[in-house]
Write a protein that holds these residues in place. Sequence first.
Motif, mmCIF file in Angstrom:
data_model
loop_
_atom_site.group_PDB
_atom_site.id
_atom_site.type_symbol
_atom_site.label_atom_id
_atom_site.label_comp_id
_atom_site.label_asym_id
_atom_site.label_seq_id
_atom_site.Cartn_x
_atom_site.Cartn_y
_atom_site.Cartn_z
ATOM 1 N N MET A 122 0.853 -1.187 0.000
ATOM 2 C CA MET A 122 0.000 0.000 0.000
ATOM 3 C C MET A 122 0.887 1.233 0.000
ATOM 4 N N GLY A 123 1.487 1.566 -1.115
ATOM 5 C CA GLY A 123 2.382 2.717 -1.167
ATOM 6 C C GLY A 123 3.672 2.422 -0.434
ATOM 7 N N LEU A 124 4.032 3.255 0.549
ATOM 8 C CA LEU A 124 5.268 3.077 1.301
ATOM 9 C C LEU A 124 5.186 1.961 2.334
ATOM 10 N N CYS A 125 3.980 1.518 2.641
ATOM 11 C CA CYS A 125 3.779 0.497 3.670
ATOM 12 C C CYS A 125 3.219 -0.780 3.064
ATOM 13 N N THR A 126 3.323 -1.833 3.842
ATOM 14 C CA THR A 126 2.661 -3.089 3.524
ATOM 15 C C THR A 126 1.682 -3.377 4.648
ATOM 16 N N SER A 127 0.487 -3.765 4.278
ATOM 17 C CA SER A 127 -0.508 -4.196 5.255
ATOM 18 C C SER A 127 -0.336 -5.695 5.444
ATOM 19 N N PHE A 128 0.029 -6.089 6.673
ATOM 20 C CA PHE A 128 0.186 -7.494 7.013
ATOM 21 C C PHE A 128 -1.033 -7.938 7.807
ATOM 22 N N THR A 129 -1.647 -9.019 7.390
ATOM 23 C CA THR A 129 -2.759 -9.603 8.132
ATOM 24 C C THR A 129 -2.296 -10.912 8.733
ATOM 25 N N GLY A 130 -2.528 -11.036 10.036
ATOM 26 C CA GLY A 130 -2.139 -12.250 10.729
ATOM 27 C C GLY A 130 -3.324 -12.891 11.412
ATOM 28 N N GLU A 131 -3.346 -14.219 11.397
ATOM 29 C CA GLU A 131 -4.336 -14.955 12.172
ATOM 30 C C GLU A 131 -3.844 -15.006 13.611
ATOM 31 N N ILE A 132 -4.681 -14.593 14.540
ATOM 32 C CA ILE A 132 -4.313 -14.602 15.955
ATOM 33 C C ILE A 132 -4.427 -16.038 16.463
ATOM 34 N N LEU A 133 -3.273 -16.641 16.778
ATOM 35 C CA LEU A 133 -3.263 -18.012 17.268
ATOM 36 C C LEU A 133 -3.453 -18.081 18.776
#
Length: 142
Positions: A122-133
């Motif tokens: 997303m432009g200068l950033c990356t959106s990281f999605t994590g599954e909460i274990l």
Amino acid sequence: MKRSRYATPIFIIGTHDEEGNPNAINAILREMSCSDPQHISISIKETTSTHKNILYNEAFTVNIPSQTYIDEIDDLKIECGKHEDKFTSSGLTPVKSELVDAPYVMEFPLALECKLVNATEMGLCTSFTGEILDAKWIESSC
């Protein structure tokens, strides 16, 4: 009501580098992106060690500090993980998660252990999605 020195909640993201060394960075919580299974999204600049570490290990922790540790949180912002051991310089203690290849912060009251499921630039950033274990509530930190 006690007033906080910071205007928005602070989230500390914990990762390990390729050699297993712990790292931590302040981050923006994007959202709780799903409730079943639970997912959380964070945004990290591509130029950081944390960005590289998340992609390498496919894991991260989201740590939520108490106000007691505001000075240590400032230390995490100032130092660069590429050149400095942020845990040593801040005096905080990394604890290796048993579920993901990332550390959580022993002194903070809440830690979410996350497995990476998606990365979106997303432009200068990356959106990281994590599954909460797992979510760890550390009572002695409150």
